[in-house]
Design a protein around this motif. Structure first.
Motif, PDB file in Angstrom:
ATOM      1  N   UNK A  96       1.152  -1.182   0.032  1.00  0.00           N
ATOM      2  CA  UNK A  96      -0.073  -0.006  -0.010  1.00  0.00           C
ATOM      3  C   UNK A  96       0.787   1.175  -0.131  1.00  0.00           C
ATOM      4  N   UNK A  97       0.466   2.190  -0.859  1.00  0.00           N
ATOM      5  CA  UNK A  97       1.182   3.525  -0.915  1.00  0.00           C
ATOM      6  C   UNK A  97       0.640   4.499  -0.099  1.00  0.00           C
ATOM      7  N   UNK A  98       1.234   5.175   0.677  1.00  0.00           N
ATOM      8  CA  UNK A  98       0.648   6.384   1.210  1.00  0.00           C
ATOM      9  C   UNK A  98       1.396   7.504   0.289  1.00  0.00           C
ATOM     10  N   UNK A  99       0.777   8.193  -0.694  1.00  0.00           N
ATOM     11  CA  UNK A  99       1.246   9.385  -1.330  1.00  0.00           C
ATOM     12  C   UNK A  99       1.667  10.505  -0.446  1.00  0.00           C
ATOM     13  N   UNK A 100       3.092  11.332  -0.747  1.00  0.00           N
ATOM     14  CA  UNK A 100       3.767  12.219  -0.060  1.00  0.00           C
ATOM     15  C   UNK A 100       2.670  13.476   0.182  1.00  0.00           C
ATOM     16  N   UNK A 101       1.669  13.612  -0.775  1.00  0.00           N
ATOM     17  CA  UNK A 101       0.898  14.602  -0.800  1.00  0.00           C
ATOM     18  C   UNK A 101      -0.535  14.357  -0.113  1.00  0.00           C
ATOM     19  N   UNK A 102      -0.760  13.102   0.035  1.00  0.00           N
ATOM     20  CA  UNK A 102      -1.985  12.647   0.649  1.00  0.00           C
ATOM     21  C   UNK A 102      -1.823  11.618   1.515  1.00  0.00           C
ATOM     22  N   UNK A 103      -1.128  12.206   2.712  1.00  0.00           N
ATOM     23  CA  UNK A 103      -0.880  11.300   3.704  1.00  0.00           C
ATOM     24  C   UNK A 103      -2.363  11.012   4.618  1.00  0.00           C
ATOM     25  N   UNK A 104      -2.409   9.842   5.034  1.00  0.00           N
ATOM     26  CA  UNK A 104      -3.540   9.342   5.652  1.00  0.00           C
ATOM     27  C   UNK A 104      -4.391   8.550   4.888  1.00  0.00           C
ATOM     28  N   UNK A 105      -4.066   8.504   3.443  1.00  0.00           N
ATOM     29  CA  UNK A 105      -4.881   7.909   2.569  1.00  0.00           C
ATOM     30  C   UNK A 105      -3.995   6.762   1.701  1.00  0.00           C
ATOM     31  N   UNK A 106      -4.634   5.699   1.582  1.00  0.00           N
ATOM     32  CA  UNK A 106      -3.618   4.571   0.988  1.00  0.00           C
ATOM     33  C   UNK A 106      -4.432   4.059  -0.337  1.00  0.00           C
ATOM     34  N   UNK A 107      -3.391   3.846  -1.155  1.00  0.00           N
ATOM     35  CA  UNK A 107      -3.684   3.072  -2.301  1.00  0.00           C
ATOM     36  C   UNK A 107      -2.876   1.510  -2.479  1.00  0.00           C
ATOM     37  N   UNK A 108      -3.696   0.456  -2.862  1.00  0.00           N
ATOM     38  CA  UNK A 108      -3.052  -0.959  -3.119  1.00  0.00           C
ATOM     39  C   UNK A 108      -2.324  -0.423  -4.351  1.00  0.00           C
ATOM     40  N   UNK A 109      -0.760  -0.929  -4.254  1.00  0.00           N
ATOM     41  CA  UNK A 109      -0.048  -0.648  -5.511  1.00  0.00           C
ATOM     42  C   UNK A 109       0.497  -1.824  -5.948  1.00  0.00           C
ATOM     43  N   UNK A 110       0.506  -3.054  -5.160  1.00  0.00           N
ATOM     44  CA  UNK A 110       1.311  -4.408  -5.649  1.00  0.00           C
ATOM     45  C   UNK A 110       0.565  -5.397  -4.644  1.00  0.00           C
ATOM     46  N   UNK A 111       0.349  -6.683  -5.513  1.00  0.00           N
ATOM     47  CA  UNK A 111      -0.176  -7.837  -4.797  1.00  0.00           C
ATOM     48  C   UNK A 111       1.028  -8.999  -5.238  1.00  0.00           C
ATOM     49  N   UNK A 112       1.245  -9.985  -4.492  1.00  0.00           N
ATOM     50  CA  UNK A 112       2.207 -11.014  -4.761  1.00  0.00           C
ATOM     51  C   UNK A 112       1.951 -11.967  -3.943  1.00  0.00           C
TER      52      UNK A 112
END
Length: 145
Positions: free
Chosen positions: A105-121
């Motif tokens: 999960x990525x927490x973008x530098x400009x949108x901290x406190x919000x998460x995006x699933x970027x990879x699954x393995x």
């Protein structure tokens, strides 16, 4: 890992998984990116392999090797400065092997406190002896869950 015009829109999450274990946190830096400014997929794969090995180490209790990458899906690009959280959970134990799921999960530098699933393995690791041959896992009853 570049932005693809066909990539599905990212689902923004307000929290991280509670049914998985946080095994690694890392921030990619400029030296980890490709010419497009996105983080190299191979860099993400290496970090996932490290994160994926944390839980199997509890079961193998000694040397182990990555024997399979059963699945690897890049869902969204990873960018410089993202705070990446690697979560893992046990999928299966065999006689000599352990399979785990890793979600990133990525927490973008400009949108901290919000998460995006970027990879699954999904990775499979095998316990090996000093000569690199598969060996049985120690008693599963003794391994933590």
């Amino acid at each position: 890992m570049s932005d693809s015009p066909r990539a599905p829109a990212a689902t923004v999450l307000k929290s991280l998984p509670t049914d998985m274990e946080l095994v690694l946190k890392v921030i990619p830096m400029p030296g980890d990116c490709n010419a497009n400014g996105d983080i190299f997929g191979g860099w993400v794969m290496a970090q996932c392999d490290l994160a994926g090995s944390v839980i199997p180490a509890r079961y193998t209790r000694g040397r182990m090797a990555t024997v399979a990458v059963n699945e690897f899906v890049f869902k969204q690009p990873v960018r410089i400065g993202d705070i990446l959280s690697f979560y893992s959970k046990l999928v299966r134990t065999g006689r000599t092997s352990v399979t785990v799921l890793v979600e990133v999960f990525a927490e973008r530098f400009q949108a901290q406190g919000e998460y995006i699933k970027v990879t699954q393995a999904t990775f499979t690791y095998v316990a090996i002896d000093d000569k690199g041959r598969p060996r049985p896992l120690p008693s599963v009853a003794a391994a933590p869950v």
